[in-house]
Design a protein around this motif. Structure first.
Motif, PDB file in Angstrom:
ATOM      1  N   ASN A   1      10.433   3.093   6.267  1.00  0.00           N
ATOM      2  CA  ASN A   1      10.515   4.524   6.538  1.00  0.00           C
ATOM      3  C   ASN A   1      10.256   5.345   5.278  1.00  0.00           C
ATOM      4  OD1 ASN A   1      10.976   4.475   9.281  1.00  0.00           O
ATOM      5  ND2 ASN A   1      13.189   4.414   9.080  1.00  0.00           N
ATOM      6  N   PHE A   2       9.988   4.666   4.186  1.00  0.00           N
ATOM      7  CA  PHE A   2       9.682   5.306   2.898  1.00  0.00           C
ATOM      8  C   PHE A   2      10.867   6.122   2.398  1.00  0.00           C
ATOM      9  CE2 PHE A   2       6.759   7.553  -0.100  1.00  0.00           C
ATOM     10  CZ  PHE A   2       6.199   6.418  -0.629  1.00  0.00           C
ATOM     11  N   TRP A   3      12.069   5.589   2.617  1.00  0.00           N
ATOM     12  CA  TRP A   3      13.287   6.237   2.145  1.00  0.00           C
ATOM     13  C   TRP A   3      13.644   5.770   0.745  1.00  0.00           C
ATOM     14  CZ3 TRP A   3      16.524   5.259   7.172  1.00  0.00           C
ATOM     15  CH2 TRP A   3      16.043   6.088   8.195  1.00  0.00           C
ATOM     16  N   LYS A   4      12.871   4.871   0.192  1.00  0.00           N
ATOM     17  CA  LYS A   4      13.128   4.356  -1.150  1.00  0.00           C
ATOM     18  C   LYS A   4      12.098   4.922  -2.107  1.00  0.00           C
ATOM     19  CE  LYS A   4      14.894  -0.111   0.266  1.00  0.00           C
ATOM     20  NZ  LYS A   4      15.698  -0.856  -0.663  1.00  0.00           N
ATOM     21  N   GLN A   5      12.448   4.878  -3.376  1.00  0.00           N
ATOM     22  CA  GLN A   5      11.480   5.220  -4.399  1.00  0.00           C
ATOM     23  C   GLN A   5      10.893   3.925  -4.933  1.00  0.00           C
ATOM     24  OE1 GLN A   5      13.339   7.722  -7.295  1.00  0.00           O
ATOM     25  NE2 GLN A   5      13.860   9.286  -5.796  1.00  0.00           N
ATOM     26  N   LEU A   6       9.807   4.054  -5.657  1.00  0.00           N
ATOM     27  CA  LEU A   6       9.130   2.866  -6.191  1.00  0.00           C
ATOM     28  C   LEU A   6      10.082   2.008  -7.022  1.00  0.00           C
ATOM     29  CD1 LEU A   6       6.534   1.252  -6.576  1.00  0.00           C
ATOM     30  CD2 LEU A   6       6.011   2.731  -8.520  1.00  0.00           C
ATOM     31  N   SER A   7      10.938   2.637  -7.794  1.00  0.00           N
ATOM     32  CA  SER A   7      11.864   1.876  -8.648  1.00  0.00           C
ATOM     33  C   SER A   7      12.824   1.016  -7.822  1.00  0.00           C
ATOM     34  CB  SER A   7      12.655   2.814  -9.550  1.00  0.00           C
ATOM     35  OG  SER A   7      13.414   3.716  -8.771  1.00  0.00           O
ATOM     36  N   HIS A   8      13.189   1.487  -6.624  1.00  0.00           N
ATOM     37  CA  HIS A   8      14.081   0.699  -5.766  1.00  0.00           C
ATOM     38  C   HIS A   8      13.393  -0.566  -5.281  1.00  0.00           C
ATOM     39  CE1 HIS A   8      15.942   4.831  -4.747  1.00  0.00           C
ATOM     40  NE2 HIS A   8      16.580   4.301  -5.770  1.00  0.00           N
TER      41      HIS A   8
ATOM     42  N   SER B   1       0.817  -1.215   0.000  1.00  0.00           N
ATOM     43  CA  SER B   1       0.000   0.000   0.000  1.00  0.00           C
ATOM     44  C   SER B   1       0.852   1.268   0.000  1.00  0.00           C
ATOM     45  CB  SER B   1      -0.963  -0.001   1.184  1.00  0.00           C
ATOM     46  OG  SER B   1      -0.253   0.076   2.394  1.00  0.00           O
ATOM     47  N   MET B   2       1.979   1.274   0.705  1.00  0.00           N
ATOM     48  CA  MET B   2       2.842   2.461   0.747  1.00  0.00           C
ATOM     49  C   MET B   2       3.376   2.824  -0.633  1.00  0.00           C
ATOM     50  SD  MET B   2       5.175   1.863   4.149  1.00  0.00           S
ATOM     51  CE  MET B   2       6.420   3.000   3.595  1.00  0.00           C
ATOM     52  N   TYR B   3       3.826   1.821  -1.358  1.00  0.00           N
ATOM     53  CA  TYR B   3       4.448   2.052  -2.653  1.00  0.00           C
ATOM     54  C   TYR B   3       3.474   1.853  -3.814  1.00  0.00           C
ATOM     55  CZ  TYR B   3       8.875   2.234  -0.169  1.00  0.00           C
ATOM     56  OH  TYR B   3       9.894   2.587   0.682  1.00  0.00           O
ATOM     57  N   THR B   4       2.208   1.606  -3.510  1.00  0.00           N
ATOM     58  CA  THR B   4       1.161   1.334  -4.515  1.00  0.00           C
ATOM     59  C   THR B   4       1.662   0.369  -5.589  1.00  0.00           C
ATOM     60  OG1 THR B   4       1.698   3.340  -5.765  1.00  0.00           O
ATOM     61  CG2 THR B   4      -0.092   3.494  -4.143  1.00  0.00           C
ATOM     62  N   ILE B   5       2.066  -0.791  -5.134  1.00  0.00           N
ATOM     63  CA  ILE B   5       2.574  -1.833  -6.024  1.00  0.00           C
ATOM     64  C   ILE B   5       1.395  -2.610  -6.584  1.00  0.00           C
ATOM     65  CG2 ILE B   5       4.002  -3.905  -6.136  1.00  0.00           C
ATOM     66  CD1 ILE B   5       5.631  -2.741  -3.814  1.00  0.00           C
ATOM     67  N   ASN B   6       1.363  -2.766  -7.895  1.00  0.00           N
ATOM     68  CA  ASN B   6       0.262  -3.464  -8.560  1.00  0.00           C
ATOM     69  C   ASN B   6       0.492  -4.963  -8.620  1.00  0.00           C
ATOM     70  OD1 ASN B   6      -1.162  -1.101  -9.022  1.00  0.00           O
ATOM     71  ND2 ASN B   6      -0.087  -0.718 -10.935  1.00  0.00           N
ATOM     72  N   LEU B   7       0.945  -5.525  -7.534  1.00  0.00           N
ATOM     73  CA  LEU B   7       1.135  -6.970  -7.417  1.00  0.00           C
ATOM     74  C   LEU B   7       0.428  -7.424  -6.151  1.00  0.00           C
ATOM     75  CD1 LEU B   7       4.974  -7.114  -8.133  1.00  0.00           C
ATOM     76  CD2 LEU B   7       3.182  -7.878  -9.671  1.00  0.00           C
ATOM     77  N   PRO B   8      -0.111  -8.647  -6.151  1.00  0.00           N
ATOM     78  CA  PRO B   8      -0.767  -9.129  -4.928  1.00  0.00           C
ATOM     79  C   PRO B   8       0.254  -9.328  -3.800  1.00  0.00           C
ATOM     80  CG  PRO B   8      -0.726 -10.846  -6.606  1.00  0.00           C
ATOM     81  CD  PRO B   8      -0.192  -9.604  -7.244  1.00  0.00           C
ATOM     82  N   VAL B   9      -0.236  -9.266  -2.567  1.00  0.00           N
ATOM     83  CA  VAL B   9       0.619  -9.449  -1.389  1.00  0.00           C
ATOM     84  C   VAL B   9       1.298 -10.813  -1.441  1.00  0.00           C
ATOM     85  CG1 VAL B   9       0.633  -9.598   1.139  1.00  0.00           C
ATOM     86  CG2 VAL B   9      -0.755  -7.872   0.005  1.00  0.00           C
ATOM     87  N   SER B  10       0.623 -11.801  -1.975  1.00  0.00           N
ATOM     88  CA  SER B  10       1.223 -13.136  -2.063  1.00  0.00           C
ATOM     89  C   SER B  10       2.487 -13.120  -2.931  1.00  0.00           C
ATOM     90  CB  SER B  10       0.212 -14.138  -2.611  1.00  0.00           C
ATOM     91  OG  SER B  10      -0.197 -13.764  -3.911  1.00  0.00           O
ATOM     92  N   THR B  11       2.508 -12.312  -3.968  1.00  0.00           N
ATOM     93  CA  THR B  11       3.695 -12.203  -4.817  1.00  0.00           C
ATOM     94  C   THR B  11       4.835 -11.542  -4.052  1.00  0.00           C
ATOM     95  OG1 THR B  11       2.289 -12.032  -6.769  1.00  0.00           O
ATOM     96  CG2 THR B  11       4.569 -11.329  -7.015  1.00  0.00           C
TER      97      THR B  11
END
Length: 123
Positions: free
Chosen positions: A88-95, A41-51
């Protein structure tokens, strides 16, 4: 909301025995698994939690047969460092997505040989 840079900070320490190292590895693994929904949810990743959990498992399994206690301690340190930076949200989505590159981009796989890779790069 106040940002606390020491959130999740831990002192670096060495394992006293293999049982201690095993306990610490399992503790770290469980922290990662429990944080998977929050990371999604923090990084709005379009993959299921199981992945996400499967990828976490693969990263831990990659080092399953390390047989030096000091190496395990270094791996634990790096795991916790990644965990702290991620939550801590110190990364970007690409990381974060670099771990899932092969799953998201089918062309991200390495070519079968040098010539094929060279020719694919020219197109």
């Amino acid at each position: 909301m106040t940002i606390n840079p020491t959130y999740l900070a831990q002192r670096t320490r060495s394992s006293t025995s293999w049982n201690d190292a095993k306990r610490r590895v399992l503790h770290s693994y469980r922290h990662w698994l429990r944080a998977a929904p929050e990371i999604q949810s923090m990084y709005t990743i379009n993959l299921p939690v199981s992945t996400l959990r499967t990828k976490i498992r693969q990263e831990f399994e990659r080092h399953r047969y390390v047989n030096q206690l000091k190496t395990v301690d270094v791996l634990l340190f790096h795991s916790h460092q990644e965990f702290q930076e991620t939550l801590n949200f110190w990364k970007q989505l690409s990381h974060v997505l670099k771990y899932f590159r092969a799953e998201e981009d089918p062309k991200a796989k390495l070519p079968s040989n040098f010539i094929n890779g060279f020719l694919e790069g020219r197109n």
